[in-house]
Design an enzyme around this catalytic site. Structure first.
Site, PDB file in Angstrom:
ATOM      1  N   ARG A  49       0.539  -1.160   0.282  1.00 38.67           N
ATOM      2  CA  ARG A  49       0.366  -0.203  -0.022  1.00 38.67           C
ATOM      3  C   ARG A  49       0.418   1.467   0.412  1.00 38.67           C
ATOM      4  O   ARG A  49       0.471   2.423  -0.557  1.00 38.67           O
ATOM      5  CB  ARG A  49      -0.439   0.231   0.994  1.00 38.67           C
ATOM      6  CG  ARG A  49      -2.128  -0.905   0.656  1.00 38.67           C
ATOM      7  CD  ARG A  49      -2.904  -1.333   2.525  1.00 38.67           C
ATOM      8  NE  ARG A  49      -3.673  -1.605   1.736  1.00 38.67           N
ATOM      9  CZ  ARG A  49      -4.874  -2.318   2.771  1.00 38.67           C
ATOM     10  NH1 ARG A  49      -5.247  -0.922   3.795  1.00 38.67           N
ATOM     11  NH2 ARG A  49      -6.046  -3.134   3.014  1.00 38.67           N
ATOM     12  N   ASP A 150     -15.939   8.610   8.990  1.00 38.49           N
ATOM     13  CA  ASP A 150     -14.340   8.234   8.594  1.00 38.49           C
ATOM     14  C   ASP A 150     -13.066   8.988   9.209  1.00 38.49           C
ATOM     15  O   ASP A 150     -13.604   9.639   8.408  1.00 38.49           O
ATOM     16  CB  ASP A 150     -14.591   7.335   7.754  1.00 38.49           C
ATOM     17  CG  ASP A 150     -13.930   5.642   7.758  1.00 38.49           C
ATOM     18  OD1 ASP A 150     -14.527   4.720   7.818  1.00 38.49           O
ATOM     19  OD2 ASP A 150     -13.071   5.535   7.530  1.00 38.49           O
TER      20      ASP A 150
END
Length: 298
Positions: A49, A150
C-alpha cells in the site's frame, strides 16, 4: 518491539527497500496518528500500500518517505498515508441482526432520532441504517438525523455520492431495491444510486476517533461502532468508549462488531444482546485501561 523471525525480507523483485526498521516506524506512526495497531503479519500489506505512495510522490525510499512525514506534521501526505493503511471492509446490512433491534428501538422511541455511524467506510452501513429507519417510520422522510464519519477521506467521498456496482446490492430484497435505489442506464449501466431522500438523511464528516475534538454533538439515540475497535489496543478502546458514554441518551444503544467485546474494556456499558450494549446506569466508574503491551490486532 523486536520482530524476531518475522522480519521483513527484501526480495530481489521488490521495487523499494523495506527494512524491519521501516516497518517499525510505520507501525509507530499509524498508531500515534490513528490508533491502529499493526500486527507483524501485515508487513507485506504495508509494503504494497505504501509503495503506491512512494511512486505517486516520486520518493525512492521508505526511509526518505517516512522522514518527510515526520518532519512535516501538517503535510497533506499524512492523509494519504492514513488512507492507505485503513481497511474498509463493509456491506449493506452486514451483521443483519442489528437492524431489527434498531428498528424496534426507533418505533418505541418515536422521533426525532439521531444516530452516529462512527466508521462509515464507503457508506453501506449508514445507508443500511437510513433504510431501516425509513421502514420503521414507513416514510422516506422520517424524523431522523444520521451522522456518518470515517478517518478515510477517500471512502467518505464514495459514501457521499452513494453510487455502487449492482453486485453490492443484488442480495437485497427486491422491494428494498425498488424503493431505495435508482438503477443506472446508458453509461451508468450496472450501477445503482441510493435515492436522494436517503442521502438527505445523512451528514458525512471526516473524523479521527483519536483526535481531541470530535466534530459531532450528542446526545445520540444510537451509536454504531462496528468492526473498528479490533484495530485498536485496549487502552485506546477504553478511551474511545469513555468518550462515547457522555454523548449517548440514557436509553441509547451501542452496536459493536461480531468479534468485539467491550465488557473487558469499560464499565460504562452493559450487554443488552448479541453485540449490542447500553449504558450501565449507576454502575461503577469507567475502568482504567491496561496501559501494557500493544495488542496485535490489524
Amino acid at each position: 518491539m523486536a520482530l524476531g523471525p518475522a522480519s521483513v525480507k527484501n526480495e530481489g523483485t521488490k521495487e523499494f527497500d523495506f527494512t524491519a526498521r521501516d516497518f517499525e516506524r510505520v507501525r509507530s506512526l499509524i498508531y500515534r496518528r490513528a490508533g491502529i495497531a499493526l500486527a507483524d503479519s501485515k508487513q507485506e500489506m504495508v509494503y504494497s500500500r505504501l509503495a503506491r505512495r512512494l511512486r505517486a510522490t516520486g520518493i525512492r525510499s521508505f526511509q526518505q518517505y517516512l522522514d518527510q512525514l515526520e518532519s512535516h506534521a501538517d503535510s497533506p501526505e499524512w492523509e494519504a498515508f492514513t488512507n492507505a493503511l485503513t481497511t474498509n471492509l463493509t456491506a449493506f446490512f452486514r451483521e443483519a441482526h442489528h437492524f431489527p433491534i434498531l428498528a424496534e428501538h426507533a418505533r418505541k422511541k418515536g422521533g426525532p432520532l439521531t444516530v452516529w455511524c462512527s466508521a462509515s467506510s464507503t457508506g453501506e452501513e449508514p445507508y443500511s441504517i437510513a433504510i431501516t429507519l425509513c421502514e420503521a417510520f414507513n416514510s422516506l422522510t422520517p424524523p431522523v438525523q444520521i451522522i456518518a464519519t470515517d478517518i478515510d477521506t477517500n471512502v467518505l467521498n464514495t459514501a457521499a455520492h452513494g453510487v455502487y456496482p449492482f453486485e453490492r446490492v443484488e442480495k437485497l430484497e427486491p422491494e428494498r431495491l425498488r424503493k431505495f435505489f435508482l438503477k443506472g442506464r446508458g453509461e451508468q449501466e450496472g450501477l445503482v444510486r441510493v435515492r436522494p431522500e436517503l442521502r438527505q438523511l445523512i451528514t458525512f464528516k471526516q473524523l479521527n476517533l483519536l483526535e481531541g475534538g470530535w466534530p459531532v454533538q450528542g446526545p445520540f439515540d444510537a451509536i454504531f461502532c462496528r468492526n473498528v475497535m479490533i484495530y485498536f489496543d485496549k487502552p485506546t478502546q477504553g478511551k474511545i468508549l469513555s468518550r462515547f458514554a457522555p454523548l449517548m441518551k440514557p436509553d441509547a444503544l451501542l452496536f459493536a462488531g461480531h468479534s468485539e467485546n467491550f465488557l473487558y474494556v469499560s464499565n460504562a456499558f452493559k450487554l443488552r444482546g448479541k453485540t449490542v450494549y447500553e449504558l450501565n446506569q449507576g454502575g461503577a466508574p469507567v475502568r482504567p485501561a491496561n496501559p501494557g503491551k500493544l495488542e496485535k490486532m490489524l
